[in-house]
Design a protein around this motif. Sequence first.
Motif, PDB file in Angstrom:
ATOM      1  N   LEU A  79     -10.321  -8.929  -2.145  1.00  0.00           N
ATOM      2  CA  LEU A  79      -9.628  -9.633  -3.228  1.00  0.00           C
ATOM      3  C   LEU A  79     -10.194 -11.041  -3.372  1.00  0.00           C
ATOM      4  O   LEU A  79     -10.207 -11.820  -2.412  1.00  0.00           O
ATOM      5  CB  LEU A  79      -8.131  -9.696  -2.929  1.00  0.00           C
ATOM      6  N   ASN A  80     -10.661 -11.360  -4.574  1.00  0.00           N
ATOM      7  CA  ASN A  80     -11.301 -12.665  -4.784  1.00  0.00           C
ATOM      8  C   ASN A  80     -10.683 -13.449  -5.941  1.00  0.00           C
ATOM      9  O   ASN A  80     -11.332 -14.295  -6.544  1.00  0.00           O
ATOM     10  CB  ASN A  80     -12.802 -12.477  -5.034  1.00  0.00           C
ATOM     11  N   ASN A  81      -9.404 -13.134  -6.265  1.00  0.00           N
ATOM     12  CA  ASN A  81      -8.736 -13.858  -7.343  1.00  0.00           C
ATOM     13  C   ASN A  81      -7.246 -13.971  -7.044  1.00  0.00           C
ATOM     14  O   ASN A  81      -6.769 -13.461  -6.021  1.00  0.00           O
ATOM     15  CB  ASN A  81      -8.968 -13.160  -8.690  1.00  0.00           C
ATOM     16  N   ASN A  82      -6.498 -14.620  -7.922  1.00  0.00           N
ATOM     17  CA  ASN A  82      -5.069 -14.856  -7.703  1.00  0.00           C
ATOM     18  C   ASN A  82      -4.182 -13.937  -8.530  1.00  0.00           C
ATOM     19  O   ASN A  82      -3.011 -14.246  -8.763  1.00  0.00           O
ATOM     20  CB  ASN A  82      -4.733 -16.321  -8.027  1.00  0.00           C
ATOM     21  N   LEU A  86      -2.690  -7.531  -8.011  1.00  0.00           N
ATOM     22  CA  LEU A  86      -3.683  -7.198  -6.989  1.00  0.00           C
ATOM     23  C   LEU A  86      -3.265  -7.744  -5.623  1.00  0.00           C
ATOM     24  O   LEU A  86      -3.511  -7.106  -4.594  1.00  0.00           O
ATOM     25  CB  LEU A  86      -5.054  -7.750  -7.382  1.00  0.00           C
ATOM     26  N   GLN A  87      -2.633  -8.890  -5.615  1.00  0.00           N
ATOM     27  CA  GLN A  87      -2.137  -9.451  -4.355  1.00  0.00           C
ATOM     28  C   GLN A  87      -1.095  -8.539  -3.729  1.00  0.00           C
ATOM     29  O   GLN A  87      -1.063  -8.351  -2.510  1.00  0.00           O
ATOM     30  CB  GLN A  87      -1.555 -10.845  -4.591  1.00  0.00           C
ATOM     31  N   GLN A  88      -0.243  -7.939  -4.564  1.00  0.00           N
ATOM     32  CA  GLN A  88       0.787  -7.031  -4.053  1.00  0.00           C
ATOM     33  C   GLN A  88       0.170  -5.751  -3.498  1.00  0.00           C
ATOM     34  O   GLN A  88       0.648  -5.203  -2.498  1.00  0.00           O
ATOM     35  CB  GLN A  88       1.802  -6.714  -5.154  1.00  0.00           C
ATOM     36  N   PHE A  89      -0.884  -5.268  -4.132  1.00  0.00           N
ATOM     37  CA  PHE A  89      -1.599  -4.117  -3.584  1.00  0.00           C
ATOM     38  C   PHE A  89      -2.117  -4.449  -2.186  1.00  0.00           C
ATOM     39  O   PHE A  89      -1.984  -3.659  -1.251  1.00  0.00           O
ATOM     40  CB  PHE A  89      -2.784  -3.732  -4.480  1.00  0.00           C
ATOM     41  N   ALA A  90      -2.725  -5.616  -2.050  1.00  0.00           N
ATOM     42  CA  ALA A  90      -3.311  -6.023  -0.773  1.00  0.00           C
ATOM     43  C   ALA A  90      -2.244  -6.209   0.301  1.00  0.00           C
ATOM     44  O   ALA A  90      -2.448  -5.831   1.459  1.00  0.00           O
ATOM     45  CB  ALA A  90      -4.101  -7.324  -0.961  1.00  0.00           C
ATOM     46  N   ILE A  91      -1.108  -6.779  -0.073  1.00  0.00           N
ATOM     47  CA  ILE A  91      -0.024  -7.002   0.886  1.00  0.00           C
ATOM     48  C   ILE A  91       0.479  -5.685   1.472  1.00  0.00           C
ATOM     49  O   ILE A  91       0.797  -5.582   2.657  1.00  0.00           O
ATOM     50  CB  ILE A  91       1.140  -7.758   0.209  1.00  0.00           C
ATOM     51  N   ARG A  92       0.529  -4.648   0.649  1.00  0.00           N
ATOM     52  CA  ARG A  92       1.090  -3.364   1.083  1.00  0.00           C
ATOM     53  C   ARG A  92       0.088  -2.465   1.811  1.00  0.00           C
ATOM     54  O   ARG A  92       0.497  -1.520   2.501  1.00  0.00           O
ATOM     55  CB  ARG A  92       1.646  -2.609  -0.136  1.00  0.00           C
ATOM     56  N   GLU A  93      -1.189  -2.736   1.687  1.00  0.00           N
ATOM     57  CA  GLU A  93      -2.194  -1.789   2.167  1.00  0.00           C
ATOM     58  C   GLU A  93      -2.039  -1.435   3.641  1.00  0.00           C
ATOM     59  O   GLU A  93      -2.006  -0.251   4.009  1.00  0.00           O
ATOM     60  CB  GLU A  93      -3.596  -2.331   1.906  1.00  0.00           C
ATOM     61  N   LYS A  94      -1.948  -2.427   4.514  1.00  0.00           N
ATOM     62  CA  LYS A  94      -1.874  -2.146   5.946  1.00  0.00           C
ATOM     63  C   LYS A  94      -0.581  -1.416   6.289  1.00  0.00           C
ATOM     64  O   LYS A  94      -0.575  -0.479   7.102  1.00  0.00           O
ATOM     65  CB  LYS A  94      -1.982  -3.434   6.757  1.00  0.00           C
ATOM     66  N   LYS A  95       0.535  -1.809   5.665  1.00  0.00           N
ATOM     67  CA  LYS A  95       1.816  -1.143   5.933  1.00  0.00           C
ATOM     68  C   LYS A  95       1.763   0.327   5.522  1.00  0.00           C
ATOM     69  O   LYS A  95       2.355   1.186   6.165  1.00  0.00           O
ATOM     70  CB  LYS A  95       2.942  -1.857   5.181  1.00  0.00           C
ATOM     71  N   LEU A  96       1.049   0.594   4.433  1.00  0.00           N
ATOM     72  CA  LEU A  96       0.903   1.978   3.980  1.00  0.00           C
ATOM     73  C   LEU A  96       0.079   2.799   4.966  1.00  0.00           C
ATOM     74  O   LEU A  96       0.428   3.923   5.307  1.00  0.00           O
ATOM     75  CB  LEU A  96       0.239   2.003   2.597  1.00  0.00           C
ATOM     76  N   LEU A  97      -1.010   2.243   5.444  1.00  0.00           N
ATOM     77  CA  LEU A  97      -1.883   2.944   6.376  1.00  0.00           C
ATOM     78  C   LEU A  97      -1.194   3.189   7.714  1.00  0.00           C
ATOM     79  O   LEU A  97      -1.462   4.175   8.389  1.00  0.00           O
ATOM     80  CB  LEU A  97      -3.172   2.152   6.582  1.00  0.00           C
ATOM     81  N   GLU A  98      -0.288   2.287   8.084  1.00  0.00           N
ATOM     82  CA  GLU A  98       0.444   2.442   9.339  1.00  0.00           C
ATOM     83  C   GLU A  98       1.724   3.246   9.161  1.00  0.00           C
ATOM     84  O   GLU A  98       2.513   3.400  10.094  1.00  0.00           O
ATOM     85  CB  GLU A  98       0.774   1.059   9.911  1.00  0.00           C
ATOM     86  N   LYS A  99       1.935   3.783   7.946  1.00  0.00           N
ATOM     87  CA  LYS A  99       3.097   4.626   7.647  1.00  0.00           C
ATOM     88  C   LYS A  99       4.422   3.893   7.829  1.00  0.00           C
ATOM     89  O   LYS A  99       5.445   4.500   8.155  1.00  0.00           O
ATOM     90  CB  LYS A  99       3.085   5.887   8.524  1.00  0.00           C
ATOM     91  N   GLY A 143     -13.992  -2.238  -5.923  1.00  0.00           N
ATOM     92  CA  GLY A 143     -14.298  -2.756  -7.250  1.00  0.00           C
ATOM     93  C   GLY A 143     -13.072  -3.310  -7.956  1.00  0.00           C
ATOM     94  O   GLY A 143     -13.147  -4.305  -8.688  1.00  0.00           O
ATOM     95  N   ILE A 144     -11.920  -2.691  -7.716  1.00  0.00           N
ATOM     96  CA  ILE A 144     -10.675  -3.160  -8.325  1.00  0.00           C
ATOM     97  C   ILE A 144     -10.289  -4.523  -7.757  1.00  0.00           C
ATOM     98  O   ILE A 144      -9.953  -5.453  -8.497  1.00  0.00           O
ATOM     99  CB  ILE A 144      -9.551  -2.138  -8.090  1.00  0.00           C
ATOM    100  N   PHE A 145     -10.359  -4.655  -6.433  1.00  0.00           N
ATOM    101  CA  PHE A 145     -10.002  -5.930  -5.809  1.00  0.00           C
ATOM    102  C   PHE A 145     -10.998  -7.033  -6.167  1.00  0.00           C
ATOM    103  O   PHE A 145     -10.632  -8.211  -6.262  1.00  0.00           O
ATOM    104  CB  PHE A 145      -9.911  -5.781  -4.289  1.00  0.00           C
TER     105      PHE A 145
END
Length: 235
Positions: A79-82, A86-99, A143-145
Amino acid sequence: MSVSHFQHYQDYVDSFITIQDTRYLANKETQRNLIQNACGKNCLGNLLTREQFHNRKEKELLLLKPRGLRGLQLFGDYLNNNDEVLQQFAIREKKLLEKQISTVVYLMMRSKKGLEISSFLDLEQSLRESRCENSPSYVDWRGIFEGRLKLRPSKLHLSYFDWHQNRVSFNNSDNFRVMNQRVHSLLLQHMGDHKIFCVNASCDCEHSKNVGSKTYFSPIYGYVIFFDHIIRRIN
């Protein structure tokens, strides 16, 4: 048989309990003992022991992680912008992977033809399948981030609605089963803890308590709704 979606060993054992078991053996603990001690050794020769279960689950979860995650790098690290969405996607990513949570995202935008389309997507599955370019649901999340691409509604998502043609389609995912009821908003059942919840931010039905919803805005995506379900854990 995959075991990564089971939170605990007893959840795995419970998956072998049949309707007949429930009918004749009302006590849950008795059913489990039968599966583990009787059927587990005879008619269910492939039933894993507790140790085997945890070893297989650990291996499966490792394979589910993107290569970058093994080096503690997530797609959200690009993620290279504000942009708030997209910030919310990034915040949730690790929690999603860890179930820890399971998230459904509601997107609404105009198609390349200028017509309105919308969808509900399983965020965890979308992130996971982005590691396989041969997947029909492949999305380039890096590419999205990085802002080079835009996440769009897809007919492969949990629900897809073409507002111009008034057509809707549904698909189950690895994490959710669609329980469409015409008299109600779209209902989803989590495949892990079997909780049912409603993906309608303004709904106050009995199923709305099983999910939290928050709306975010960005110039790229407009208003996007995140439905977060905290996966129930049994001690």
